[in-house]
Structures are given as C-alpha cells and as structure tokens.
Design an enzyme around this catalytic site. Structure first.
Site, PDB file in Angstrom:
ATOM      1  N   GLU A   4     -67.453 -52.435 -79.697  1.00 43.88           N
ATOM      2  CA  GLU A   4     -68.095 -51.501 -80.628  1.00 43.88           C
ATOM      3  C   GLU A   4     -68.527 -52.165 -81.933  1.00 43.88           C
ATOM      4  O   GLU A   4     -69.629 -51.904 -82.421  1.00 43.88           O
ATOM      5  CB  GLU A   4     -67.160 -50.325 -80.938  1.00 43.88           C
ATOM      6  CG  GLU A   4     -66.986 -49.347 -79.798  1.00 43.88           C
ATOM      7  CD  GLU A   4     -68.234 -48.514 -79.501  1.00 43.88           C
ATOM      8  OE1 GLU A   4     -69.240 -48.641 -80.215  1.00 43.88           O
ATOM      9  OE2 GLU A   4     -68.185 -47.734 -78.537  1.00 43.88           O
TER      10      GLU A   4
ATOM     11  N   HIS B 179     -74.922 -50.135 -76.002  1.00 42.87           N
ATOM     12  CA  HIS B 179     -74.035 -50.702 -74.984  1.00 42.87           C
ATOM     13  C   HIS B 179     -74.746 -51.325 -73.781  1.00 42.87           C
ATOM     14  O   HIS B 179     -74.332 -52.378 -73.294  1.00 42.87           O
ATOM     15  CB  HIS B 179     -73.091 -49.617 -74.462  1.00 42.87           C
ATOM     16  CG  HIS B 179     -71.974 -49.271 -75.369  1.00 42.87           C
ATOM     17  ND1 HIS B 179     -70.908 -50.112 -75.602  1.00 42.87           N
ATOM     18  CD2 HIS B 179     -71.746 -48.158 -76.119  1.00 42.87           C
ATOM     19  CE1 HIS B 179     -70.060 -49.538 -76.443  1.00 42.87           C
ATOM     20  NE2 HIS B 179     -70.540 -48.355 -76.773  1.00 42.87           N
TER      21      HIS B 179
ATOM     22  N   HIS C  20     -76.962 -44.036 -78.845  1.00 43.51           N
ATOM     23  CA  HIS C  20     -75.897 -45.015 -79.097  1.00 43.51           C
ATOM     24  C   HIS C  20     -75.486 -45.710 -77.809  1.00 43.51           C
ATOM     25  O   HIS C  20     -75.363 -46.937 -77.766  1.00 43.51           O
ATOM     26  CB  HIS C  20     -74.677 -44.332 -79.715  1.00 43.51           C
ATOM     27  CG  HIS C  20     -73.438 -45.176 -79.668  1.00 43.51           C
ATOM     28  ND1 HIS C  20     -73.165 -46.167 -80.584  1.00 43.51           N
ATOM     29  CD2 HIS C  20     -72.409 -45.212 -78.776  1.00 43.51           C
ATOM     30  CE1 HIS C  20     -72.033 -46.766 -80.278  1.00 43.51           C
ATOM     31  NE2 HIS C  20     -71.541 -46.202 -79.185  1.00 43.51           N
TER      32      HIS C  20
ATOM     33  N   SER D 132     -76.477 -49.913 -83.022  1.00 49.71           N
ATOM     34  CA  SER D 132     -77.147 -48.616 -82.993  1.00 49.71           C
ATOM     35  C   SER D 132     -77.168 -47.939 -84.358  1.00 49.71           C
ATOM     36  O   SER D 132     -77.629 -46.806 -84.488  1.00 49.71           O
ATOM     37  CB  SER D 132     -76.475 -47.689 -81.966  1.00 49.71           C
ATOM     38  OG  SER D 132     -75.112 -47.478 -82.290  1.00 49.71           O
TER      39      SER D 132
END
Length: 283
Positions: free
Chosen positions: A182, A141, A136, A201
C-alpha cells in the site's frame, strides 16, 4: 443470501457496497451495466490526473506495467484485464462489493485472485474517498500484478496471511502489507520512487512521499515494520524503502512464526517515531 458488510477502523456510517450480491467467498459479478457516464467520466479524469503525475515519482516497474491495465477513458471490464493478466502472471482480478474480512482476503490472494471493489467514488469525493474504490484498486494495485516478482510476493503474502490468522498474528502481518503493497517506496537509479498502491492512486501523497522533507524514510526491516503503527486518515509519517522488488520476495520466504512470538513481547512504535540510531534516507 449475501454477506455482512465489513468495517475496519472507526466509521460513522456503514461500509458502502451491496454485500447482498456477495458469494460465500465475498466475490460477486462486476455489474458493468450499472456504471453511468458520470462514473466513466470520473474514472477517466482520475486516470488522466494520476498518469500525468507519475514521471519522476513512480517506480519504473509501475510505469512500464500501467499500459497493461487497458482502457483509460472509461472503467474497464474485468474480463478484458484478466485476458492479459492471466497470460502474464497467472493472476486474475475478481469483483467484491467493498472491504472483505481478512481470511477470505488472504484466501483469494493465495489463489492468485485479487479482489477489486467494483463501485467508484462520487464526483464530490474526487480528491479523497474513505474506502478503496475501483480506481484505487485498479490503478494502484493491478499494474504491478503484471510484474512476476510482485505477483509472486502477493500470493506468498496471502499464504502467509492464512498462517498468521491461525497464529493470531494478523495485525503484525497487516503492517507489512500496509508499508509495502500500500505505501512502499523503492530506491531506483533516479532516487526514491513509489510502488505502493495507496501512494500511486493519491494525487497528494505521491509527491509528498517521494519529495517532502517531513516523513521518515527508512530501509525496510521486517521487525521494524511489524511494530510500527500507521495512519489511515493522513499522509504517512514513516515510509519503508526497499532496494529491489526481489527483496520483498526474499522476505516472504522467512519463517514468520518465531518472529511473531518475539514481537508479541515488544511495544509498538508510533507512526511518527524515529528510534535511536536510525537515520532517514534522503529522497
């Protein structure tokens, strides 16, 4: 000596990760030798699945940046990523054992250091893992940290987080992170696309967030996002859409202190609520 584990939200078990390895700032060394061939295979399969889903759903900025992440067939070494990342935007990634407290998190971001959990999910958690793992954090990110605008925004967010902590406003600011970094969407020439790491993700939420008629998609307004609760155990019921990455950086220049004071008097908004006069954006 190490640090104590961190828990966000309700959990029936202690957080995963060996916090005895953590330094005072919660960073630790990436224990690369600890990864098994099964771990590398899990990463390879996760990467291949998500990469195949990106066209038509992910932001072009993310698609363009993804190759900078490096190795696709095994867990990359952080120092290899950092050699490219520092040259691109002055950022680096640092290993952490898992979730870390807000102030250390903000402090790392303010110093252009992005914390990456260094453990990977088990094979039986392939489709869903409760806590953020290395896949993730790296896949979701890190690619956009190669984008200068997003890189500057995340540093500004960390600086703002330290101020929010002093003002007792971390919950309000955390909703901005949730609904942008996010779970953010961006409008591009081809329509709405995802740039948030939690979406990028996730094999299921990527298509859902962009194409499903179910969730509300609203233009990003800071006050609305700060008042809106969010879901941690299901797909989001509301997404906020930006028109450009620069819009985030412009928001970061706002003096949030008066906004915090104003919003303390305002009720929160349910994660699935649509307010009078609001119209959802078409995918």
């Amino acid at each position: 000596m190490g640090q104590a584990p961190v828990v966000y939200g309700q959990s029936d078990r202690p957080p995963r990760g060996d916090y005895s390895r953590a330094n005072s700032d919660y960073t630790c060394a990436q224990d690369y030798a600890a990864y098994t061939e099964a771990d590398h295979d899990t990463y390879r399969r996760l990467y291949a699945r998500q990469k195949a889903l990106l066209p038509g759903l992910a932001s072009q900025a993310f698609i363009d940046a993804l190759p900078s992440l490096g190795a696709e067939d095994r867990i990359p070494r952080f120092e290899d990523i950092n050699a490219r990342l520092k040259a691109a935007t002055g950022w680096e990634i640092v290993a952490v054992p898992g979730l870390i407290p807000e102030v250390p998190f903000f402090s790392l971001l303010a110093n252009r250091q992005f914390p990456v959990t260094d453990w990977i999910r088990k094979p039986e958690e392939f489709d869903y893992v409760v806590e953020p793992d290395i896949f993730h954090d790296l896949f979701g990110h890190v690619p956009l940290l190669f984008n200068p605008v997003i890189a500057d925004f995340i540093q500004a967010y960390g600086q703002g987080g330290l101020r929010a902590s002093e003002l007792g406003a971390c919950e309000l600011l955390s909703r901005v992170y949730w609904y942008t970094i996010e779970f953010g969407l961006i409008r591009e020439a081809g329509g709405v696309r995802a740039y948030g790491a939690g979406i990028l993700s996730s094999s299921g939420e990527l298509a859902y967030s962009v194409t499903s008629p179910e969730p509300h998609r609203l233009p990003l307004q800071l006050e609305r996002a700060m008042r809106t609760r969010y879901k941690i155990d299901t797909y989001q019921q509301t997404y906020f859409v930006i028109d450009s990455m620069q819009q985030l950086l412009d928001f970061a220049a706002t003096d949030f202190a008066p906004l915090y004071e104003k919003l303390r008097e305002q009720p929160t908004i349910a994660a699935n609520a649509l307010l009078p006069g609001e119209t959802t954006l078409a995918p």
